[in-house]
Design a protein around this motif. Sequence first.
Motif, PDB file in Angstrom:
ATOM      1  N   GLY A   1     -58.569 -52.105  12.131  1.00  0.00           N
ATOM      2  CA  GLY A   1     -58.163 -53.385  11.545  1.00  0.00           C
ATOM      3  C   GLY A   1     -57.715 -53.219  10.099  1.00  0.00           C
ATOM      4  O   GLY A   1     -57.931 -52.163   9.485  1.00  0.00           O
ATOM      5  N   ILE A   2     -57.114 -54.265   9.573  1.00  0.00           N
ATOM      6  CA  ILE A   2     -56.640 -54.234   8.188  1.00  0.00           C
ATOM      7  C   ILE A   2     -57.801 -53.895   7.247  1.00  0.00           C
ATOM      8  O   ILE A   2     -58.906 -54.420   7.383  1.00  0.00           O
ATOM      9  N   GLY A   3     -57.544 -52.965   6.349  1.00  0.00           N
ATOM     10  CA  GLY A   3     -58.530 -52.589   5.336  1.00  0.00           C
ATOM     11  C   GLY A   3     -59.725 -51.783   5.830  1.00  0.00           C
ATOM     12  O   GLY A   3     -60.659 -51.520   5.080  1.00  0.00           O
ATOM     13  N   CYS A   4     -59.695 -51.342   7.094  1.00  0.00           N
ATOM     14  CA  CYS A   4     -60.860 -50.598   7.631  1.00  0.00           C
ATOM     15  C   CYS A   4     -60.958 -49.181   7.057  1.00  0.00           C
ATOM     16  O   CYS A   4     -62.036 -48.577   7.056  1.00  0.00           O
ATOM     17  N   GLY A   5     -59.816 -48.643   6.624  1.00  0.00           N
ATOM     18  CA  GLY A   5     -59.846 -47.295   6.048  1.00  0.00           C
ATOM     19  C   GLY A   5     -58.940 -46.296   6.740  1.00  0.00           C
ATOM     20  O   GLY A   5     -59.160 -45.081   6.644  1.00  0.00           O
ATOM     21  N   LYS A   6     -57.899 -46.774   7.415  1.00  0.00           N
ATOM     22  CA  LYS A   6     -56.991 -45.857   8.132  1.00  0.00           C
ATOM     23  C   LYS A   6     -56.338 -44.857   7.172  1.00  0.00           C
ATOM     24  O   LYS A   6     -56.287 -43.670   7.452  1.00  0.00           O
ATOM     25  N   THR A   7     -55.839 -45.365   6.034  1.00  0.00           N
ATOM     26  CA  THR A   7     -55.159 -44.475   5.091  1.00  0.00           C
ATOM     27  C   THR A   7     -56.141 -43.473   4.500  1.00  0.00           C
ATOM     28  O   THR A   7     -55.820 -42.279   4.366  1.00  0.00           O
ATOM     29  N   THR A   8     -57.337 -43.951   4.178  1.00  0.00           N
ATOM     30  CA  THR A   8     -58.372 -43.062   3.630  1.00  0.00           C
ATOM     31  C   THR A   8     -58.640 -41.919   4.609  1.00  0.00           C
ATOM     32  O   THR A   8     -58.704 -40.745   4.216  1.00  0.00           O
TER      33      THR A   8
ATOM     34  N   ASP B   1     -46.734 -47.532   9.270  1.00  0.00           N
ATOM     35  CA  ASP B   1     -46.521 -48.415   8.114  1.00  0.00           C
ATOM     36  C   ASP B   1     -45.520 -47.807   7.131  1.00  0.00           C
ATOM     37  O   ASP B   1     -44.643 -48.494   6.618  1.00  0.00           O
TER      38      ASP B   1
ATOM     39  N   ARG C   1     -62.722 -55.492   1.025  1.00  0.00           N
ATOM     40  CA  ARG C   1     -61.839 -54.385   0.597  1.00  0.00           C
ATOM     41  C   ARG C   1     -60.404 -54.859   0.388  1.00  0.00           C
ATOM     42  O   ARG C   1     -59.747 -54.439  -0.567  1.00  0.00           O
TER      43      ARG C   1
ATOM     44  N   ARG D   1     -60.141 -56.834  -2.806  1.00  0.00           N
ATOM     45  CA  ARG D   1     -60.232 -55.987  -3.996  1.00  0.00           C
ATOM     46  C   ARG D   1     -58.869 -55.443  -4.418  1.00  0.00           C
ATOM     47  O   ARG D   1     -58.625 -55.146  -5.568  1.00  0.00           O
ATOM     48  N   ARG D   2     -57.962 -55.258  -3.439  1.00  0.00           N
ATOM     49  CA  ARG D   2     -56.680 -54.643  -3.803  1.00  0.00           C
ATOM     50  C   ARG D   2     -55.493 -55.607  -3.656  1.00  0.00           C
ATOM     51  O   ARG D   2     -54.336 -55.171  -3.706  1.00  0.00           O
TER      52      ARG D   2
ATOM     53  N   ASN E   1     -66.763 -46.536   9.212  1.00  0.00           N
ATOM     54  CA  ASN E   1     -66.474 -46.514   7.775  1.00  0.00           C
ATOM     55  C   ASN E   1     -67.076 -47.744   7.085  1.00  0.00           C
ATOM     56  O   ASN E   1     -66.496 -48.299   6.157  1.00  0.00           O
TER      57      ASN E   1
ATOM     58  N   ALA F   1     -69.502 -45.517   4.471  1.00  0.00           N
ATOM     59  CA  ALA F   1     -69.468 -44.054   4.395  1.00  0.00           C
ATOM     60  C   ALA F   1     -69.109 -43.574   2.983  1.00  0.00           C
ATOM     61  O   ALA F   1     -68.221 -44.136   2.346  1.00  0.00           O
TER      62      ALA F   1
HETATM   63  P1  ATP Z   1     -54.382 -51.443   5.665  1.00  0.00           P
HETATM   64  O1  ATP Z   1     -54.631 -51.876   7.056  1.00  0.00           O
HETATM   65  O2  ATP Z   1     -54.322 -52.627   4.766  1.00  0.00           O
HETATM   66  O3  ATP Z   1     -53.228 -50.523   5.498  1.00  0.00           O
HETATM   67  P2  ATP Z   1     -56.282 -49.279   5.699  1.00  0.00           P
HETATM   68  O4  ATP Z   1     -56.970 -49.475   7.007  1.00  0.00           O
HETATM   69  O5  ATP Z   1     -55.268 -48.209   5.608  1.00  0.00           O
HETATM   70  O6  ATP Z   1     -55.695 -50.651   5.174  1.00  0.00           O
HETATM   71  P3  ATP Z   1     -57.460 -48.143   3.330  1.00  0.00           P
HETATM   72  O7  ATP Z   1     -56.236 -48.451   2.519  1.00  0.00           O
HETATM   73  O8  ATP Z   1     -57.767 -46.737   3.643  1.00  0.00           O
HETATM   74  O9  ATP Z   1     -57.450 -49.036   4.661  1.00  0.00           O
HETATM   75  O10 ATP Z   1     -58.761 -48.768   2.666  1.00  0.00           O
HETATM   76  C1  ATP Z   1     -58.776 -50.136   2.231  1.00  0.00           C
HETATM   77  C2  ATP Z   1     -59.471 -50.217   0.867  1.00  0.00           C
HETATM   78  O11 ATP Z   1     -60.843 -49.919   1.051  1.00  0.00           O
HETATM   79  C3  ATP Z   1     -58.924 -49.202  -0.142  1.00  0.00           C
HETATM   80  O12 ATP Z   1     -58.931 -49.786  -1.402  1.00  0.00           O
HETATM   81  C4  ATP Z   1     -59.931 -48.051  -0.044  1.00  0.00           C
HETATM   82  O13 ATP Z   1     -60.023 -47.337  -1.246  1.00  0.00           O
HETATM   83  C5  ATP Z   1     -61.228 -48.789   0.269  1.00  0.00           C
HETATM   84  N1  ATP Z   1     -62.162 -47.990   1.093  1.00  0.00           N
HETATM   85  C6  ATP Z   1     -61.868 -47.298   2.213  1.00  0.00           C
HETATM   86  N2  ATP Z   1     -62.973 -46.683   2.709  1.00  0.00           N
HETATM   87  C7  ATP Z   1     -63.997 -47.019   1.885  1.00  0.00           C
HETATM   88  C8  ATP Z   1     -65.400 -46.724   1.870  1.00  0.00           C
HETATM   89  N3  ATP Z   1     -65.993 -45.975   2.785  1.00  0.00           N
HETATM   90  N4  ATP Z   1     -66.142 -47.251   0.856  1.00  0.00           N
HETATM   91  C9  ATP Z   1     -65.555 -48.035  -0.071  1.00  0.00           C
HETATM   92  N5  ATP Z   1     -64.254 -48.371  -0.127  1.00  0.00           N
HETATM   93  C10 ATP Z   1     -63.469 -47.870   0.847  1.00  0.00           C
END
Ligand code: ATP
Length: 204
Positions: free
Chosen positions: A9-16, A32, A139, A142-143, A174, A177
């Motif tokens: 889902g959005i903001g779950c941490g895929k890019t991380t 994306d 998350r 925050r951004r 995540n 984590a």
């Molecule tokens: P999107 O769907 O919007 O593209 P995403 O799934 O790619 O988002 P990320 O961009 O990786 O998600 O992470 C969303 C935000 O949460 C970022 O600011 C990232 O730094 C933060 N984040 C990711 N993992 C963690 C974690 N384990 N603890 C704290 N913050 C995190």
Amino acid sequence: MLKVGLTGGIGCGKTTVSNLFTELNIPVIDADDIAHQLVALGQPALLEIVNVFGNAILSIDGSLNRNYLRAIVFSDTKQKQKLEAILHPLVFTTMQEKIEQLNNTYCIISIPLLFETARNRFVDRILVVDCPIETQIERVKRRSDFTDASIRSMIASQVSRKYRLKHADDVIDNSDATDSKLAEHVKKLHNLYLSISALGQPGS
Ligand code: ATP
């Protein structure tokens, strides 16, 4: 080559998570990123979008006003479908071209809307990055400037957390984590994907 679909889902941490695979020298193809490149200034897809949505979706410098377009498509399903009809086939074709150029044991294909666009059939294995909805909201807030309500409506427009988890082969929790815990988990999955590739049995 084993194709691992990364979603969440959005903001779950895929890019991380995909950045951690990149650090292990595994190619990541990101839907994306491709979508962004396709609507860059001067690209044919941008012209198509303007033809459908009008000049109002452009910023003063002629680039796509993403926030404006996002506001339109999230408040109107028909408009969302129009945008997807332009972009999704192009993203998919570009993704396939990029995959064909690879010569690796496995690759990560990051597709946020993997299930929604029925691309799950196109990958051999599905890796879901998961966290609770409240964490997603926190998350994303925050951004960005999005309100709780708009983030909730974006989450509601995607498949449910339960659905995603049910259809996952692998899950990265995540929720809270730490960087090192995430890296460790990604390393374990990396070894698993290498083993599966060596067996020559994608998806097993
Ligand atoms: P999107 O769907 O919007 O593209 P995403 O799934 O790619 O988002 P990320 O961009 O990786 O998600 O992470 C969303 C935000 O949460 C970022 O600011 C990232 O730094 C933060 N984040 C990711 N993992 C963690 C974690 N384990 N603890 C704290 N913050 C995190």
